[in-house]
Each structure stands twice: as structure tokens, then as C-alpha cells.
Design a protein around this motif. Structure first.
Motif, short mmCIF file in Angstrom:
data_model
loop_
_atom_site.label_atom_id
_atom_site.label_comp_id
_atom_site.label_asym_id
_atom_site.label_seq_id
_atom_site.Cartn_x
_atom_site.Cartn_y
_atom_site.Cartn_z
N GLN A 272 -108.32 11.53 -69.35
CA GLN A 272 -108.99 10.86 -68.74
C GLN A 272 -108.35 9.33 -68.63
OE1 GLN A 272 -112.56 8.16 -71.38
NE2 GLN A 272 -113.51 10.06 -70.78
N ASP B 287 -115.94 15.41 -67.77
CA ASP B 287 -116.84 16.53 -69.19
C ASP B 287 -116.97 17.85 -68.49
OD1 ASP B 287 -116.95 14.08 -70.05
OD2 ASP B 287 -118.39 13.37 -69.25
N ASP C 62 -125.22 15.17 -57.91
CA ASP C 62 -124.79 14.99 -58.70
C ASP C 62 -124.86 16.70 -59.51
OD1 ASP C 62 -123.41 12.61 -58.04
OD2 ASP C 62 -124.37 11.86 -58.97
N GLN D 187 -115.28 10.77 -64.98
CA GLN D 187 -115.79 10.88 -65.82
C GLN D 187 -116.65 12.45 -65.74
OE1 GLN D 187 -115.54 8.82 -68.45
NE2 GLN D 187 -115.72 11.41 -69.28
N ARG D 188 -117.46 12.72 -64.85
CA ARG D 188 -118.78 14.00 -64.66
C ARG D 188 -117.76 15.09 -64.92
NH1 ARG D 188 -121.58 10.77 -61.12
NH2 ARG D 188 -120.46 12.13 -59.67
N GLN E 37 -113.05 7.19 -57.47
CA GLN E 37 -114.37 7.80 -57.89
C GLN E 37 -114.57 8.00 -58.88
OE1 GLN E 37 -115.00 10.66 -55.34
NE2 GLN E 37 -116.05 9.35 -53.43
N VAL E 38 -114.26 6.53 -59.77
CA VAL E 38 -114.05 6.86 -61.35
C VAL E 38 -115.39 7.76 -62.02
CG1 VAL E 38 -114.40 5.34 -63.51
CG2 VAL E 38 -112.67 4.81 -61.77
N LEU E 39 -116.89 7.12 -61.68
CA LEU E 39 -118.10 7.44 -62.00
C LEU E 39 -117.67 9.58 -62.41
CD1 LEU E 39 -120.40 4.96 -61.27
CD2 LEU E 39 -119.59 5.64 -63.65
N ARG E 40 -117.41 9.81 -60.62
CA ARG E 40 -117.16 11.01 -60.59
C ARG E 40 -116.82 11.88 -61.23
NH1 ARG E 40 -115.36 13.91 -54.81
NH2 ARG E 40 -115.62 16.08 -55.77
#
Length: 382
Positions: free
Chosen positions: A368, A272, A210, A268-269, A263-266
Motif C-alpha cells: 500500500q 483490500d 465500485d 485502496q479498495r 486514483q488513491v481511493l480506488r
């Protein structure tokens, strides 16, 4: 020096075994295309008269070039000339002259030609074909041509075809996000380090990936830093987290793949990161909207009786996106795609400064929401 995940450049032999014979340049070696992972083995079989390295991963291309130079030095190529093709008025005559001359102090030389744009121009095309022809049977000059990632049209052109036929072409593909943890583990192993076994080690590798995604050269530097900070052996998650900087870089096309994969968390990263890097919201919106429009076109074709593979080909959906579309489309309803299309239309206005009822005013917040709506279609287990 490693030139791929776990393949180490080693011009010597393994302990207890005799070194493989490096073919003399007078030997006849057939032209070929090899994967990066097979380059070391190819070099041990014998040097080709010409190498073409093409791809956008700077670290891996540099390591491949270093491997070729090391093998060449072992066979007496002691002189090296380097040319970088820049601008329409580049002097190709100097390159051709260098290939035909040797100094008083060397009887074998390396000629390196870098073409950062991947477009040598009309004069360059002619010169490269001459260079390819001259490489055949030439045991005094080794030519290395370095190029960025090439499209299909370029790879089927006359000058690239001539280079490919004259020696060895090595396509250098990027390390995809899914393969990055294993690549990191292999590189750590090459310097005598490893993460903890089991789930803890996997979490450590995912954290590392990450932090360095999209920036392989920085990933290499962070791995080397761990080698300086800690002795060989097992690294704890705390040691890795304390040492590894956040040097990830993202692009909108990789964002698109992460969204379609759910891949929702990815996602978001990446959003950002793109915002922090100053990426234009309109470009991010274009990538998301284009995927939504493509899904709708393919779904409409399926509703009209087209088989999914045919509908994908007709809409020019290939590679990674083809696999993602194949997973999404059978379970995506017409109403869902229509709502996504409407959302994309609303966000188009927001990124251009318009306000929309029930939507965030800030472009990145609206992007988003749109990305998460699309990601739900591709979410695993849906």
C-alpha cells in the motif's frame, strides 16, 4: 436484450415504421469487422454466413451470440449444434461433418464452435480454414465461432484471417471502470429505471460501479435484481445501497492503471479486494515494480535525447499505459523515480519475508505504501 451500453437488440421495427428487410442468405454480403455496438444494425441488414466473437467479457459475448441466434431463427435456422474445443485430441471431423449435413426436419442450421483457450491447434487451424472456405455462398449453415481475447499474433494468423475474411468478426472489449457508471445507467434505463438527476445520481452510479467493478455478469444480475425489487421510475441512493451486493473483482493489471492514474481511493479498495481474494503479494509487487522500472527506462531515454513517443514505443508501452506515462513523465523528476526504484527494492524483500527499517512488516501494508508513493506521481492536478 441489450448487447452494449444502450443498444438494445430489437428484431422488430420502431412504432410507426416498417421493419428493415433482413437480407436472404443468398444475398452477397461483404466480410467485415464490426464493433459490438453495431452488431444489431448489421444483423438487421442481413445475416453473414459466419460470425467470430472474440473477447473476455462473458456477459457481452453471450448477449451477442443470443442476438445472432434470434436473427437466425427469424430466417428459418431451426436446428443448432454446439461444439466446445477442449484438449489436443478434439474431433474436428465431427464439426466438419455437422456442417455438411442436415436433418430431415430442418433445411437451415447453426453450428457453434467454442474455443475457450483461443488456440485450436494444428488440426483445428486447418479445419477452421476449411470451415471458412465452406461458409462462402452456403445458405444452409450459419457458423458462429466464440473465442477469448486474442493477441495480435493470433489475429494475424492464417486460421483467424480465414474466418475474418469469410464473415463478420466482432471484438468484445470489457467495459472500463470510467465507462461503468454510464453502462449501469443505460441498463437501468432499459428496464424503465433511473437514478436521481444531478450530483446525487452520479454518486449513486459511482457507488454501484465500485460494488461491481471487474464483474460485469454480477453487475447485470444486480441491475436485474433492482428491476424485481422496485417498480419502474426513479431509484433513490438508499434503495441502491440496500440492494446492491459487493461483488467487485480486481486484477493486478487494473490496479496498475489505477495507481498510475493517481486514483488513491480506488487503489485502496483494489488492494483490500486483492488481499481478501488471496492474491499473491509477490505478483502485486511485480506489477508495481515493473511500472516503476518502465517509467525509469523511458525517463532515461528522454534524458538521452529520445522524444517521448519514441521512448514509449522502444519500451513497448502502448494503450492506456501510454496515455498515463505521457501524463506522468514530463513532471516526474529523476530523483523521484530513483526513490521509487529503491522503495520497490525494499518491498521486494518484505513480500519475501525480510524486515526493512522504517517500513511495515506486513506485505500488504508495504505494498500500500509503495502504491501510494507511485500514485502521487499520477494524481490529478499535481
Amino acid at each position: 436484450m441489450a448487447i452494449n451500453g444502450g443498444d438494445m437488440l430489437n428484431s422488430g421495427a420502431a412504432p410507426g415504421r416498417s421493419a428493415p428487410r433482413l437480407a436472404e442468405r443468398g444475398d452477397t454480403l461483404p466480410p467485415m469487422q464490426v464493433a459490438l455496438a453495431q452488431l444489431t444494425a448489421q444483423l438487421q441488414r442481413g445475416l453473414a454466413p459466419l460470425y467470430v466473437l472474440h473477447g473476455d467479457e462473458a456477459l457481452l459475448q453471450q448477449e451477442a451470440a443470443d442476438a445472432i441466434r434470434a436473427a437466425a431463427r427469424a430466417q428459418g435456422y431451426t436446428e443448432r449444434s454446439s461444439f466446445t474445443v477442449a484438449g489436443a485430441h478434439f474431433d474436428w471431423g465431427a464439426v466438419l461433418a455437422a456442417g455438411g449435413s442436415l436433418s430431415l426436419f430442418a433445411d437451415r442450421q447453426i453450428i457453434e464452435i467454442r474455443i475457450p483457450s483461443g488456440k485450436p491447434g494444428k488440426d483445428g487451424s486447418v479445419a477452421l480454414q476449411q470451415i471458412a472456405e465452406g461458409a462462402r455462398g452456403n445458405d444452409s449453415t450459419l457458423t458462429v465461432v466464440q473465442l477469448p481475447r486474442l493477441d495480435k499474433a493470433t489475429k494475424t494468423g492464417a486460421w483467424f484471417g480465414a474466418l475474418d475474411a469469410a464473415g463478420v468478426a466482432v471484438q468484445i472489449d470489457p467495459i472500463e471502470r470510467g465507462a461503468l457508471p454510464q453502462w449501469i445507467a443505460q441498463r437501468l434505463g432499459a428496464q424503465g429505471q433511473r437514478v436521481a438527476p444531478g450530483e446525487e445520481g452520479q454518486r449513486t452510479l459511482q457507488f454501484f460501479a465500485d460494488r461491481v467493478e471487474g464483474n460485469l455478469l454480477a453487475a447485470h444480475q444486480e441491475i436485474s435484481k433492482l428491476g424485481l425489487l422496485h417498480p419502474p421510475g426513479e431509484l433513490s441512493q438508499a434503495q441502491v445501497e440496500a440492494a446492491v451486493l459487493n461483488v467487485a473483482r480486481y486484477d493486478v493489471f487494473k490496479l496498475s492503471e489505477a495507481v498510475l492514474a493517481g486514483q488513491v481511493l480506488r487503489v485502496q479498495r483494489m488492494l483490500d479486494g486483492l488481499e481478501a481474494e488471496g492474491e499473491a503479494p509477490v505478483l502485486v509487487h511485480w506489477a508495481l515494480a515493473e511500472d516503476i522500472r518502465a517509467l525509469k527506462r523511458v525517463k532515461d531515454a528522454m534524458n538521452a535525447g529520445r522524444p517521448l513517443p519514441m521512448a514509449l514505443r522502444e519500451n513497448r508501452i502502448w494503450g492506456t499505459k501510454e496515455r498515463l506515462f505521457e501524463r506522468i513523465l514530463p513532471r516526474a523528476g529523476d530523483a523521484q523515480l530513483a526513490r521509487l526504484l529503491q522503495s520497490a527494492h525494499l518491498v521486494d524483500g518484505i513480500v519475501k519475508g525480510l524486515k526493512q527499517p522504517d517500513w511495515p512488516v506486513h506485505p500488504w501494508q508495504a505494498l500500500q505504501r509503495l502504491a501510494f508513493q507511485l500514485a502521487r506521481l499520477g494524481a490529478p492536478g499535481r
